[in-house]
Structures are given as structure tokens and as C-alpha cells.
Scaffold this active site. Structure first.
Site, PDB file in Angstrom:
ATOM      1  N   ARG A   1       6.709  28.118 -50.961  1.00 24.05           N
ATOM      2  CA  ARG A   1       6.751  27.790 -49.335  1.00 24.05           C
ATOM      3  C   ARG A   1       7.001  26.143 -49.450  1.00 24.05           C
ATOM      4  NH1 ARG A   1       6.176  29.418 -44.063  1.00 24.05           N
ATOM      5  NH2 ARG A   1       3.607  29.495 -44.205  1.00 24.05           N
TER       6      ARG A   1
ATOM      7  N   ARG B   1       2.637  23.163 -46.914  1.00 20.33           N
ATOM      8  CA  ARG B   1       1.124  23.664 -46.500  1.00 20.33           C
ATOM      9  C   ARG B   1      -0.050  23.383 -47.269  1.00 20.33           C
ATOM     10  NH1 ARG B   1       3.901  27.283 -42.326  1.00 20.33           N
ATOM     11  NH2 ARG B   1       2.088  28.231 -42.038  1.00 20.33           N
TER      12      ARG B   1
HETATM   13  P1  AP5 Z   1       9.203  31.813 -43.240  1.00 20.82           P
HETATM   14  O1  AP5 Z   1      10.162  31.730 -42.421  1.00 20.82           O
HETATM   15  O2  AP5 Z   1       8.464  30.003 -43.556  1.00 20.82           O
HETATM   16  O3  AP5 Z   1       7.472  32.884 -42.995  1.00 20.82           O
HETATM   17  P2  AP5 Z   1       7.441  32.529 -41.438  1.00 20.82           P
HETATM   18  O4  AP5 Z   1       6.977  34.226 -41.271  1.00 20.82           O
HETATM   19  O5  AP5 Z   1       7.887  31.484 -40.298  1.00 20.82           O
HETATM   20  O6  AP5 Z   1       5.857  32.251 -42.377  1.00 20.82           O
HETATM   21  P3  AP5 Z   1       4.574  31.296 -41.645  1.00 20.82           P
HETATM   22  O7  AP5 Z   1       3.673  31.779 -42.692  1.00 20.82           O
HETATM   23  O8  AP5 Z   1       4.936  30.213 -41.323  1.00 20.82           O
HETATM   24  O9  AP5 Z   1       3.689  32.181 -40.668  1.00 20.82           O
HETATM   25  P4  AP5 Z   1       2.733  32.027 -39.680  1.00 20.82           P
HETATM   26  O10 AP5 Z   1       2.914  32.832 -38.781  1.00 20.82           O
HETATM   27  O11 AP5 Z   1       1.495  32.353 -40.783  1.00 20.82           O
HETATM   28  O12 AP5 Z   1       2.400  30.418 -39.581  1.00 20.82           O
HETATM   29  P5  AP5 Z   1       2.399  29.459 -37.896  1.00 20.82           P
HETATM   30  O13 AP5 Z   1       3.147  28.586 -38.930  1.00 20.82           O
HETATM   31  O14 AP5 Z   1       2.750  30.130 -37.142  1.00 20.82           O
HETATM   32  O15 AP5 Z   1       8.976  32.370 -45.002  1.00 20.82           O
HETATM   33  C1  AP5 Z   1       7.953  31.396 -45.889  1.00 20.82           C
HETATM   34  C2  AP5 Z   1       8.932  31.189 -46.951  1.00 20.82           C
HETATM   35  O16 AP5 Z   1       9.207  32.604 -47.605  1.00 20.82           O
HETATM   36  C3  AP5 Z   1       9.798  30.656 -46.874  1.00 20.82           C
HETATM   37  O17 AP5 Z   1       9.774  29.252 -48.340  1.00 20.82           O
HETATM   38  C4  AP5 Z   1      11.605  30.968 -47.056  1.00 20.82           C
HETATM   39  O18 AP5 Z   1      12.279  29.988 -47.639  1.00 20.82           O
HETATM   40  C5  AP5 Z   1      11.136  32.026 -47.468  1.00 20.82           C
HETATM   41  N1  AP5 Z   1      11.824  33.478 -48.112  1.00 20.82           N
HETATM   42  C6  AP5 Z   1      11.843  33.687 -46.317  1.00 20.82           C
HETATM   43  N2  AP5 Z   1      12.792  34.998 -46.182  1.00 20.82           N
HETATM   44  C7  AP5 Z   1      12.954  34.747 -47.224  1.00 20.82           C
HETATM   45  C8  AP5 Z   1      13.384  36.059 -48.113  1.00 20.82           C
HETATM   46  N3  AP5 Z   1      14.088  37.357 -47.471  1.00 20.82           N
HETATM   47  N4  AP5 Z   1      13.884  36.357 -49.698  1.00 20.82           N
HETATM   48  C9  AP5 Z   1      12.882  35.395 -49.595  1.00 20.82           C
HETATM   49  N5  AP5 Z   1      12.083  34.711 -50.337  1.00 20.82           N
HETATM   50  C10 AP5 Z   1      11.965  34.098 -48.528  1.00 20.82           C
HETATM   51  O19 AP5 Z   1       1.053  29.286 -37.684  1.00 20.82           O
HETATM   52  C11 AP5 Z   1       0.218  28.570 -38.791  1.00 20.82           C
HETATM   53  C12 AP5 Z   1      -0.994  28.548 -38.468  1.00 20.82           C
HETATM   54  O20 AP5 Z   1      -1.407  27.712 -36.695  1.00 20.82           O
HETATM   55  C13 AP5 Z   1      -2.361  30.237 -37.693  1.00 20.82           C
HETATM   56  O21 AP5 Z   1      -1.869  30.547 -39.194  1.00 20.82           O
HETATM   57  C14 AP5 Z   1      -2.789  29.455 -37.082  1.00 20.82           C
HETATM   58  O22 AP5 Z   1      -4.150  28.926 -37.376  1.00 20.82           O
HETATM   59  C15 AP5 Z   1      -2.075  28.569 -35.758  1.00 20.82           C
HETATM   60  N6  AP5 Z   1      -1.677  29.431 -34.751  1.00 20.82           N
HETATM   61  C16 AP5 Z   1      -0.100  29.209 -34.820  1.00 20.82           C
HETATM   62  N7  AP5 Z   1      -0.056  30.568 -33.834  1.00 20.82           N
HETATM   63  C17 AP5 Z   1      -1.103  30.796 -33.169  1.00 20.82           C
HETATM   64  C18 AP5 Z   1      -1.293  31.023 -31.812  1.00 20.82           C
HETATM   65  N8  AP5 Z   1      -0.361  31.976 -31.479  1.00 20.82           N
HETATM   66  N9  AP5 Z   1      -2.115  31.655 -32.257  1.00 20.82           N
HETATM   67  C19 AP5 Z   1      -3.389  31.578 -32.688  1.00 20.82           C
HETATM   68  N10 AP5 Z   1      -3.196  30.340 -33.372  1.00 20.82           N
HETATM   69  C20 AP5 Z   1      -1.761  30.174 -34.013  1.00 20.82           C
END
Ligand code: AP5
Length: 214
Positions: free
Chosen positions: A127, A160
Site C-alpha cells: 500500500r 505507512r
Molecule cells: P485499504 O482500503 O487501505 O484497507 P483498509 O481495510 O482500510 O485497511 P487499513 O490498514 O487502513 O485498516 P486498519 O483498520 O488497519 O487501519 P486504520 O487506518 O483504521 O486497502 C489496503 C490496500 O489494499 C490498498 O493498497 C488498496 O489499494 C488495496 N486493495 C483494496 N482492495 C483491494 C482489492 N479488492 N484487490 C486488491 N487490492 C486491494 O487504523 C490504523 C491504526 O490506528 C490502528 O492500528 C490503531 O492503532 C489506530 N486506530 C484506528 N481506529 C482505532 C480504533 N477504533 N480503536 C483503537 N485504535 C484505532
């Protein structure tokens, strides 16, 4: 329409949320994006969250619950919203339930995007994200036209810190331990719809729209 996108890291929540925003005209509320913005601006919240995020752990419930409760009061949420990455623990879900009951705005659906671990690791490690407009890319599956430059705004693409291998492994473990129990939580409320998250991005969007509209 008030919906939650549930799914492991890399399942495509952020990717699909952006298309759902365009289709339904409601905002995406991503706690990860909000925390990263605070980090980029070096706010006290961002600096506090950094140590949890870089290691792939969760930011304390009290912090993210406060952020979301405030965000839901903003005027653009009146028509609905897409929660992306929240709730992530049962206590977060319970607090959300309480807040929504007070506002008399129940959830419509929870979409659980299902993808196997091997595919998740490939997606996360490849990503790239635009530093300026946050548009998402992938070195194999969604390449930018010019290497390391955003197609939309010309901004720099970066990886990231939590998309490095050690943090990915930890995030997948944390998902299983803390977030996967929400599948049962929302199934018992009759709100959960499982979505096959593997395949072409437009096909996955079509599955989500079908689940939302049926
Ligand atoms: P993408 O769409 O970016 O995936 P995502 O599900 O959004 O994954 P994230 O890593 O952003 O989710 P996350 O939940 O770990 O992170 P968040 O930012 O919420 O797709 C990923 C990749 O795959 C991209 O390159 C895309 O192009 C590709 N792709 C997508 N679909 C595809 C397909 N069909 N085929 C092929 N490729 C594809 O959280 C980050 C951090 O913040 C957490 O670890 C935590 O520390 C904190 N945090 C956030 N929310 C909370 C909460 N509610 N409570 C506590 N801590 C929190």
C-alpha cells in the site's frame, strides 16, 4: 444511511468507503485517518496515539470513543455516515450504541469484509498513500501513473509506518483478539452482512451496495 465497515487491516474498508461516499453522499469517518491527521500536525493526541499505532496496537478506547462522539455531532452526519475502523472493540461498540440511542439514530447495517490473511499481508505491504490528499494506491493492484506521485494532486506517495512487516503481523493478531468478536456482537443484533472482499474493487462495491439495499 448509518453503516459500519468492519474487517481486518487491509480488507479494503478505506478503498470501498470512498466509493460509498460518492454513491450515497454521506461522509466517511475513519478513526485511523483522524489519528494520522493529528499525528501529521503533531497535536498532543497524535503524539500520544503514535506509540500505539506504529506498533500495530490499538489506541485506548477512551481516546477514540471521545473522537467519534464529537464527530457524529457535526452537521454533515445528519443524513448518515460510514464508520471505517470504528468500533474496534466490544467496549467501543457498547459506547457507540449508547450514543446512538441518545441521539435516536440507530445503525442500519454492519458490513463485514472478509479476506484471508495471506492476501491481507500482500495488500498492506504494497500500500502507498498520498501525503497531501490521502488517496490510496498499491504497488501492484492500483499503481499510480507516475511512480511515487499521486494521480489526483501530484503529492508524494508514502508507506505507512504500520505497514512494515512486524506491525502488520501484530495488527492481524490484534484484529483477531479484539475486533473479530464484533462479528458475533452485530450478528446477534441482526445487523451484520458478510461481504466477500476478494476480487476486483468494483465487484466488491457492487456486493456491498446489494447488501445495503436489500
Ligand atoms: P485499504 O482500503 O487501505 O484497507 P483498509 O481495510 O482500510 O485497511 P487499513 O490498514 O487502513 O485498516 P486498519 O483498520 O488497519 O487501519 P486504520 O487506518 O483504521 O486497502 C489496503 C490496500 O489494499 C490498498 O493498497 C488498496 O489499494 C488495496 N486493495 C483494496 N482492495 C483491494 C482489492 N479488492 N484487490 C486488491 N487490492 C486491494 O487504523 C490504523 C491504526 O490506528 C490502528 O492500528 C490503531 O492503532 C489506530 N486506530 C484506528 N481506529 C482505532 C480504533 N477504533 N480503536 C483503537 N485504535 C484505532
Amino acid at each position: 444511511m448509518r453503516i459500519i465497515l468492519l474487517g481486518p487491516p487491509g480488507a479494503g474498508k478505506g478503498t470501498q468507503a470512498k466509493d460509498l461516499v460518492n454513491k450515497y453522499g454521506i461522509p466517511q469517518i475513519s478513526t485511523g485517518d483522524i489519528l494520522r491527521k493529528n499525528l501529521a500536525e503533531k497535536t498532543p493526541l497524535g503524539l500520544e496515539a503514535k506509540k500505539f499505532m506504529d506498533a500495530g496496537g490499538l489506541v485506548p478506547d477512551s481516546v477514540v470513543i471521545g473522537i467519534v462522539k464529537e464527530r457524529l455531532k457535526e452537521s454533515d452526519c445528519h443524513k448518515g455516515y460510514i464508520l471505517d475502523g470504528f468500533p474496534r472493540t466490544v467496549p467501543q461498540a457498547q459506547e457507540l450504541d449508547k450514543a446512538l440511542a441518545e441521539m435516536n439514530t440507530p445503525l442500519d447495517k454492519v458490513l463485514s469484509i472478509e479476506v484471508q490473511d495471506g492476501e491481507l499481508v500482500a495488500r498492506l505491504s504494497g500500500r502507498r498513500t498520498c501525503r497531501s490528499c490521502q488517496e490510496g494506491y498499491h504497488v501492484m493492484f492500483k499503481k499510480s501513473k507516475v511512480a511515487d506521485k499521486c494521480d489526483k494532486c501530484g503529492g508524494e506517495l508514502y508507506q505507512r509506518d504500520d505497514d512494515k512487516e512486524d506491525a502488520i503481523v501484530n495488527r492481524l493478531k490484534v484484529y483477531q483478539a479484539s475486533t473479530a468478536p464484533l462479528i458475533d456482537y452485530y450478528t446477534s443484533k441482526g445487523l451484520l452482512r458478510g461481504i466477500d472482499g476478494v476480487g476486483a474493487m468494483p465487484d466488491i462495491l457492487a456486493r456491498m451496495v446489494k447488501a445495503l439495499e436489500n
